[in-house]
Design a protein around this motif. Structure first.
Motif, mmCIF file in Angstrom:
data_model
loop_
_atom_site.group_PDB
_atom_site.id
_atom_site.type_symbol
_atom_site.label_atom_id
_atom_site.label_comp_id
_atom_site.label_asym_id
_atom_site.label_seq_id
_atom_site.Cartn_x
_atom_site.Cartn_y
_atom_site.Cartn_z
ATOM 1 N N LYS A 136 0.824 -1.216 0.000
ATOM 2 C CA LYS A 136 0.000 0.000 0.000
ATOM 3 C C LYS A 136 0.852 1.256 0.000
ATOM 4 C CE LYS A 136 -4.485 -1.313 1.857
ATOM 5 N NZ LYS A 136 -5.506 -1.028 2.890
ATOM 6 N N ASP A 137 1.948 1.229 0.744
ATOM 7 C CA ASP A 137 2.777 2.426 0.860
ATOM 8 C C ASP A 137 3.899 2.446 -0.172
ATOM 9 O OD1 ASP A 137 1.208 3.166 3.029
ATOM 10 O OD2 ASP A 137 2.482 2.055 4.444
ATOM 11 N N LYS A 138 4.363 1.283 -0.575
ATOM 12 C CA LYS A 138 5.447 1.196 -1.549
ATOM 13 C C LYS A 138 4.895 0.551 -2.823
ATOM 14 C CE LYS A 138 8.807 0.495 2.177
ATOM 15 N NZ LYS A 138 9.852 -0.412 2.734
ATOM 16 N N LYS A 139 4.492 1.372 -3.759
ATOM 17 C CA LYS A 139 3.833 0.872 -4.954
ATOM 18 C C LYS A 139 4.766 0.016 -5.825
ATOM 19 C CE LYS A 139 0.020 2.871 -3.906
ATOM 20 N NZ LYS A 139 -1.113 2.047 -3.436
ATOM 21 N N ASP A 140 6.061 0.242 -5.663
ATOM 22 C CA ASP A 140 6.997 -0.564 -6.442
ATOM 23 C C ASP A 140 7.324 -1.893 -5.783
ATOM 24 O OD1 ASP A 140 8.258 0.626 -4.338
ATOM 25 O OD2 ASP A 140 10.140 0.989 -5.415
ATOM 26 N N CYS A 141 6.780 -2.121 -4.598
ATOM 27 C CA CYS A 141 6.998 -3.383 -3.872
ATOM 28 C C CYS A 141 5.847 -4.331 -4.228
ATOM 29 C CB CYS A 141 7.064 -3.134 -2.361
ATOM 30 S SG CYS A 141 7.350 -4.638 -1.398
ATOM 31 N N TYR A 163 -0.514 -4.917 2.494
ATOM 32 C CA TYR A 163 -0.590 -5.139 1.055
ATOM 33 C C TYR A 163 -2.048 -5.218 0.620
ATOM 34 C CZ TYR A 163 4.393 -6.428 1.098
ATOM 35 O OH TYR A 163 5.759 -6.429 1.252
ATOM 36 N N THR A 164 -2.275 -4.887 -0.644
ATOM 37 C CA THR A 164 -3.595 -5.050 -1.251
ATOM 38 C C THR A 164 -3.539 -6.252 -2.187
ATOM 39 O OG1 THR A 164 -4.034 -2.684 -1.141
ATOM 40 C CG2 THR A 164 -5.365 -3.993 -2.665
ATOM 41 N N THR A 211 -7.035 -6.852 2.277
ATOM 42 C CA THR A 211 -5.735 -6.414 2.779
ATOM 43 C C THR A 211 -4.980 -7.576 3.414
ATOM 44 O OG1 THR A 211 -6.713 -5.747 4.884
ATOM 45 C CG2 THR A 211 -6.528 -4.065 3.153
ATOM 46 N N LEU A 212 -3.671 -7.490 3.290
ATOM 47 C CA LEU A 212 -2.776 -8.499 3.853
ATOM 48 C C LEU A 212 -1.724 -7.791 4.686
ATOM 49 C CD1 LEU A 212 -1.412 -11.356 3.993
ATOM 50 C CD2 LEU A 212 -0.199 -10.727 1.894
ATOM 51 N N THR A 213 -1.545 -8.240 5.912
ATOM 52 C CA THR A 213 -0.576 -7.637 6.830
ATOM 53 C C THR A 213 0.611 -8.581 6.990
ATOM 54 O OG1 THR A 213 -2.342 -6.518 8.029
ATOM 55 C CG2 THR A 213 -0.191 -6.681 9.114
ATOM 56 N N VAL A 214 1.794 -8.067 6.704
ATOM 57 C CA VAL A 214 3.019 -8.845 6.843
ATOM 58 C C VAL A 214 3.738 -8.401 8.102
ATOM 59 C CG1 VAL A 214 5.225 -9.449 5.804
ATOM 60 C CG2 VAL A 214 3.207 -9.127 4.353
ATOM 61 N N LYS A 215 3.946 -9.336 9.024
ATOM 62 C CA LYS A 215 4.587 -9.050 10.299
ATOM 63 C C LYS A 215 6.005 -9.613 10.306
ATOM 64 C CE LYS A 215 0.138 -9.473 12.694
ATOM 65 N NZ LYS A 215 -0.611 -10.168 13.777
#
Length: 577
Positions: free
Chosen positions: A442-447, A473-474, A490-494
């Motif tokens: 979401k914050d790093k579009k190139d990621c 992530y979306t 949404t997906l949260t990576v911890k």
């Protein structure tokens, strides 16, 4: 005159057999098919006329190069070359046979064949034989002692000579009914002498002149004295060879039996193949009829549903047109009072029509396909292939499942499952659908995470990924260009899951065995210099907990400082314990 039996014994003539029973194979040359003339025996024991052998082309020649040869088809090699051939090919068995140093002329003479030719000539009709002594007159008598055929003049001379006066002479006509007769075998070096001796060193019959000449000082004996020894030796060889003959005949019989068994087996297997093929053809034809019947049923079903949907939409369209026309006429032609009077019933009808739920898309699709490689079960006991695919995937009915659907750990493989269903909510049961998956930070579009989609071929798709960056992530999952149920999400990576490095204990005193230096992350202490926690003492949490981080949940993530940072030695010691 003695009887015929006595003549057989005296003249060396075998038992009497009819002349027509005797075959021509032993008296005629295989090459010229004429009666043998100077028959010679090749080492392979096949007999030919010497003149016929001289016409053969050599197989190998001493000092002779094949590329420089001028061999001709007329067999003139021996006339054009002085050196005899070393070997020739037998015209019967095609075996290369070595020739003696003197060539074809030194080959052993087949006296048995000569005697059989003589007997056949006696039994045949036509001109008589020539006299063996004068070679001019026609032979009419036979001397069994000298084994010579004599004319009238030589016969009288034979009786007048002192050495042969006692020989019994018989008519040639008397020999025609017998199976064997003999001609005299004279010494090739001394034609007037009989071969009565046998040279042991050279192993060949010789005459009296030979033993005082060429075979001088060679041990010799009379042929009558050595025939038993050499005959027994040949009989032993014959027995040994006969064993091989019997073995080979048995092997050939076995081969013939196997060949016959193979033919019988081939016929049986061919029958099985034809039976199988006929049954398979019937099964395929029946499966074809079933598929065509199923296809026709699908056509009727879809046409019925479409007809029903069409009738419902047409009725709804008619009702709405009626409402629209009535309302427009009321509003354009009716008075104020008329409008107010009919307002209630018109508004109620229009509201009801507007609330009717209908679909602008056809209720069924034209998605009918034939999959020839897909198993279709059993038909008439045979496995058949080919099914009709008519289910259409509905992205709105597709669902997502899995623990890693909304959360994942950094640098750890995560996965979830997509279940594709049709419009009725039933699982598709087959794969091949186009699946599109994107996972973007979401914050790093190139990621962007590159997922892996595995088609299980049963309507389910295994989607796996490994996130490298922390954050949110979306995730978008589409089937046939449409989002599935719950997409996007949404997906949260911890951070990577940290396992506990300590022990889950009730207190430090119990887990360390009473060591004073052992400490616990709960910060509890005991009097008497104990640096760790104890039951009922200061700082004890009152429940079992982890010594590394103090958390009271056994199946939990460790919240202590990650490895690599500064840890107290006492905590490390507690961890070891």
């Amino acid at each position: 005159m003695s009887n015929p039996q006595e003549q057989q014994r005296q003249f060396g003539i075998m038992s009497e057999i009819p002349g027509e029973v005797r075959g021509l194979a032993r008296t005629r040359c295989p090459l010229c098919t004429e009666l043998f003339l100077a028959p010679k025996i090749l080492p392979c024991l096949h007999t030919f006329c010497m003149a016929c052998l001289e016409q053969l082309e050599p197989f190998s020649v001493l000092g002779f190069q094949a590329e420089d040869s001028d061999l001709t088809s007329d067999g003139s090699w021996l006339q054009d070359h002085n050196q005899p051939p070393l070997s020739v090919l037998c015209p019967v068995c095609d075996t290369e046979v070595d020739l003696p140093p003197g060539g074809i002329n030194d080959l052993t003479t087949d006296h048995l064949a000569m005697n059989e030719v003589l007997l056949e000539t006696l039994q045949a009709q036509g001109p008589g034989m020539l006299c063996d002594l004068c070679v001019d007159g026609e032979a009419v008598k036979h001397c069994p002692t000298c084994k010579a055929n004599l004319c009238h003049f030589c016969c009288h001379a034979h009786r007048r000579q002192k050495r042969t006066a006692s020989h019994a002479v018989v008519d040639l006509e008397d020999l025609k009914g017998y199976s064997r007769t003999e001609k005299p075998i004279l010494c090739p070096s001394h034609p007037s002498e009989d071969l009565t001796l046998f040279c042991e060193q050279c192993e060949q019959p010789v005459c009296r002149d030979c033993v005082v000449g060429k075979h001088r000082q060679h041990p010799y004996a009379f042929t009558a004295n050595v025939i038993h020894k050499h005959g027994d030796s040949m009989r032993d060889l014959l027995k040994s060879t006969q064993l091989h003959v019997d073995t080979l005949e048995g092997a050939l019989r076995h081969i013939e039996g196997v060949s016959s068994a193979i033919c019988n087996r081939v016929e049986a297997v061919a029958g099985e193949i034809r039976t199988f093929a006929d049954g398979y053809i019937r099964a395929i034809e029946e499966h074809r009829d079933q598929l065509l019947k199923q296809l026709e049923g699908l056509k009727v079903q879809k046409e019925t549903l479409l007809h029903l949907q069409k009738a419902q939409l047409e009725q709804l369209l008619m009702d709405m047109r009626t409402g629209v026309e009535f309302t427009e006429r009321l509003l354009t032609s009716g008075s104020d009072l008329e409008i107010l009077i009919t307002k209630g019933v018109v508004a109620s009808r229009l509201r009801k029509l507007n609330k009717v739920d209908y679909s602008i898309h056809p209720g069924v699709e034209d998605g009918i396909q034939f999959s020839p490689h897909e198993k279709a079960g059993q038909c008439c006991g045979y496995e058949v292939f080919g099914t009709i695919l008519y289910k259409a995937v509905d992205p709105a009915k597709c669902v997502l499942q899995g623990e890693d659907l909304h959360s994942a750990r950094q640098n750890q493989l995560a996965s979830f499952t997509l279940l594709c269903n049709d419009t009725s909510g039933e699982q598709m049961g087959r794969g091949g659908e186009p699946i599109w998956v994107t996972i973007i930070h979401k914050d790093k579009k190139d990621c962007i995470i590159k997922p892996s989609v595995c088609d299980k071929r049963d309507g389910t798709y295994h989607i796996s990924y490994t996130p490298e960056e922390l954050g949110t992530y979306t995730v978008c999952i589409c089937v046939k260009g449409q989002h599935v149920q719950g997409s996007p999400f949404t997906l949260t990576v911890k951070n990577k899951f940290r396992r506990h490095q300590g022990v889950f204990h009730c207190c430090t005193f119990c887990s360390s065995g009473g060591q004073k230096a052992a400490r616990c992350a709960c910060s509890g202490t005991m009097p008497g210099g104990y640096q760790g926690c104890g039951h009922g003492h200061k700082g004890h949490p009152g429940c079992p907990h982890w010594s590394c981080c103090g958390r009271a949940i056994e199946n939990s993530e460790c919240s202590a400082v990650p490895p690599g940072e500064n840890l107290q030695r006492s905590l490390l010691k507690t961890v070891a314990l």
